[in-house]
Write a protein that holds these residues in place. Structure first.
Motif, mmCIF file in Angstrom:
data_model
loop_
_atom_site.group_PDB
_atom_site.id
_atom_site.type_symbol
_atom_site.label_atom_id
_atom_site.label_comp_id
_atom_site.label_asym_id
_atom_site.label_seq_id
_atom_site.Cartn_x
_atom_site.Cartn_y
_atom_site.Cartn_z
ATOM 1 N N PHE A 19 0.797 -1.229 0.000
ATOM 2 C CA PHE A 19 0.000 0.000 0.000
ATOM 3 C C PHE A 19 0.832 1.282 0.000
ATOM 4 O O PHE A 19 0.278 2.366 -0.123
ATOM 5 C CB PHE A 19 -0.938 0.012 1.218
ATOM 6 C CG PHE A 19 -1.802 -1.206 1.303
ATOM 7 C CD1 PHE A 19 -2.838 -1.417 0.398
ATOM 8 C CD2 PHE A 19 -1.561 -2.175 2.256
ATOM 9 C CE1 PHE A 19 -3.632 -2.553 0.461
ATOM 10 C CE2 PHE A 19 -2.356 -3.312 2.336
ATOM 11 C CZ PHE A 19 -3.386 -3.504 1.439
ATOM 12 N N TRP A 20 2.147 1.185 0.168
ATOM 13 C CA TRP A 20 3.015 2.369 0.273
ATOM 14 C C TRP A 20 4.249 2.224 -0.596
ATOM 15 O O TRP A 20 4.722 1.120 -0.850
ATOM 16 C CB TRP A 20 3.478 2.570 1.726
ATOM 17 C CG TRP A 20 2.393 3.033 2.620
ATOM 18 C CD1 TRP A 20 1.453 2.256 3.247
ATOM 19 C CD2 TRP A 20 2.094 4.377 2.987
ATOM 20 N NE1 TRP A 20 0.602 3.037 3.971
ATOM 21 C CE2 TRP A 20 0.976 4.344 3.840
ATOM 22 C CE3 TRP A 20 2.666 5.601 2.672
ATOM 23 C CZ2 TRP A 20 0.421 5.486 4.382
ATOM 24 C CZ3 TRP A 20 2.116 6.742 3.227
ATOM 25 C CH2 TRP A 20 0.999 6.682 4.069
ATOM 26 N N VAL A 21 4.794 3.365 -1.031
ATOM 27 C CA VAL A 21 6.079 3.448 -1.727
ATOM 28 C C VAL A 21 6.953 4.408 -0.928
ATOM 29 O O VAL A 21 6.484 5.447 -0.460
ATOM 30 C CB VAL A 21 5.915 3.973 -3.175
ATOM 31 C CG1 VAL A 21 7.262 4.204 -3.823
ATOM 32 C CG2 VAL A 21 5.095 3.022 -4.004
ATOM 33 N N THR A 22 8.223 4.053 -0.767
ATOM 34 C CA THR A 22 9.171 4.903 -0.056
ATOM 35 C C THR A 22 10.247 5.374 -1.019
ATOM 36 O O THR A 22 10.751 4.597 -1.826
ATOM 37 C CB THR A 22 9.812 4.125 1.113
ATOM 38 O OG1 THR A 22 8.799 3.820 2.058
ATOM 39 C CG2 THR A 22 10.888 4.939 1.791
ATOM 40 N N ILE A 23 10.576 6.659 -0.921
ATOM 41 C CA ILE A 23 11.650 7.250 -1.728
ATOM 42 C C ILE A 23 12.752 7.663 -0.764
ATOM 43 O O ILE A 23 12.511 8.415 0.184
ATOM 44 C CB ILE A 23 11.139 8.469 -2.511
ATOM 45 C CG1 ILE A 23 9.995 8.047 -3.427
ATOM 46 C CG2 ILE A 23 12.278 9.122 -3.295
ATOM 47 C CD1 ILE A 23 9.152 9.182 -3.914
ATOM 48 N N ASP A 24 13.961 7.161 -1.003
ATOM 49 C CA ASP A 24 15.117 7.485 -0.170
ATOM 50 C C ASP A 24 16.054 8.386 -0.958
ATOM 51 O O ASP A 24 16.406 8.076 -2.101
ATOM 52 C CB ASP A 24 15.874 6.216 0.229
ATOM 53 C CG ASP A 24 15.007 5.239 1.009
ATOM 54 O OD1 ASP A 24 14.306 5.694 1.927
ATOM 55 O OD2 ASP A 24 15.043 4.039 0.694
ATOM 56 N N ILE A 25 16.452 9.498 -0.342
ATOM 57 C CA ILE A 25 17.391 10.434 -0.961
ATOM 58 C C ILE A 25 18.650 10.428 -0.097
ATOM 59 O O ILE A 25 18.664 10.971 0.997
ATOM 60 C CB ILE A 25 16.802 11.850 -1.055
ATOM 61 C CG1 ILE A 25 15.447 11.819 -1.780
ATOM 62 C CG2 ILE A 25 17.787 12.795 -1.744
ATOM 63 C CD1 ILE A 25 14.646 13.100 -1.647
ATOM 64 N N PHE A 26 19.697 9.773 -0.584
ATOM 65 C CA PHE A 26 20.957 9.672 0.135
ATOM 66 C C PHE A 26 21.845 10.841 -0.284
ATOM 67 O O PHE A 26 22.218 10.944 -1.455
ATOM 68 C CB PHE A 26 21.658 8.351 -0.197
ATOM 69 C CG PHE A 26 20.880 7.138 0.223
ATOM 70 C CD1 PHE A 26 21.012 6.627 1.499
ATOM 71 C CD2 PHE A 26 20.004 6.515 -0.651
ATOM 72 C CE1 PHE A 26 20.297 5.506 1.893
ATOM 73 C CE2 PHE A 26 19.276 5.400 -0.279
ATOM 74 C CZ PHE A 26 19.427 4.899 1.005
ATOM 75 N N CYS A 27 22.171 11.695 0.657
ATOM 76 C CA CYS A 27 22.863 12.941 0.317
ATOM 77 C C CYS A 27 24.386 12.843 0.348
ATOM 78 O O CYS A 27 25.046 13.553 -0.406
ATOM 79 C CB CYS A 27 22.382 14.051 1.248
ATOM 80 S SG CYS A 27 20.607 14.336 1.082
ATOM 81 N N GLY A 28 24.955 12.026 1.198
ATOM 82 C CA GLY A 28 26.400 11.825 1.195
ATOM 83 C C GLY A 28 27.210 12.819 2.002
ATOM 84 O O GLY A 28 28.192 12.461 2.617
ATOM 85 N N SER A 29 26.814 14.089 2.015
ATOM 86 C CA SER A 29 27.559 15.097 2.776
ATOM 87 C C SER A 29 26.575 15.996 3.518
ATOM 88 O O SER A 29 25.406 16.090 3.149
ATOM 89 C CB SER A 29 28.425 15.956 1.850
ATOM 90 O OG SER A 29 27.611 16.805 1.059
ATOM 91 N N ALA A 30 27.082 16.660 4.539
ATOM 92 C CA ALA A 30 26.241 17.569 5.327
ATOM 93 C C ALA A 30 25.745 18.729 4.459
ATOM 94 O O ALA A 30 24.590 19.156 4.569
ATOM 95 C CB ALA A 30 27.008 18.084 6.533
ATOM 96 N N LYS A 31 26.603 19.215 3.572
ATOM 97 C CA LYS A 31 26.221 20.324 2.695
ATOM 98 C C LYS A 31 25.075 19.910 1.761
ATOM 99 O O LYS A 31 24.093 20.642 1.604
ATOM 100 C CB LYS A 31 27.437 20.774 1.881
ATOM 101 C CG LYS A 31 27.176 21.946 0.977
ATOM 102 C CD LYS A 31 28.448 22.357 0.234
ATOM 103 C CE LYS A 31 28.154 23.493 -0.719
ATOM 104 N NZ LYS A 31 29.338 23.894 -1.488
ATOM 105 N N ALA A 32 25.191 18.743 1.145
ATOM 106 C CA ALA A 32 24.135 18.247 0.258
ATOM 107 C C ALA A 32 22.854 17.979 1.046
ATOM 108 O O ALA A 32 21.757 18.299 0.588
ATOM 109 C CB ALA A 32 24.595 16.987 -0.459
#
Length: 99
Positions: A19-32
């Protein structure tokens, strides 16, 4: 402006049950991470994903430098109306968003 996919290390989406989709955004750095968390608000994500803001769940995980979005699937997984059985298309859509 840059695309989210150019700023983040990885943008992916996957099933979070039928019933759900998850999107993960991995930024890598504190600035990003700071840039992404400021640009990808719940309202902006809901607009891009064409879902009501009140149904979107948004999480920030600073220790991992990840922004996570969860939305109800447009159709229950595996039904005739399901056009993305694995929930993978929304990650590609989010990666194209300019921030």
């Amino acid at each position: 402006m840059a695309r989210l996919g150019d700023v983040a290390v990885k943008v992916r989406s996957k099933n979070a049950g039928p019933f759900w989709v998850t999107i993960d955004i991995f930024c890598g750095s504190a600035k990003a991470f700071d840039r992404v968390r400021a640009a990808i608000t719940a309202e902006r994500a809901a607009e891009v994903l064409q879902t009501p803001t009140q149904t979107l769940k948004r999480f920030e995980i600073p220790d991992l430098k990840v922004v996570k979005l969860s939305i109800p699937r447009p159709a229950v997984q595996g039904t005739v109306a399901d056009r993305d059985m694995h929930g993978a298309a929304l990650g590609a859509l989010m990666a194209e968003v300019e921030i």
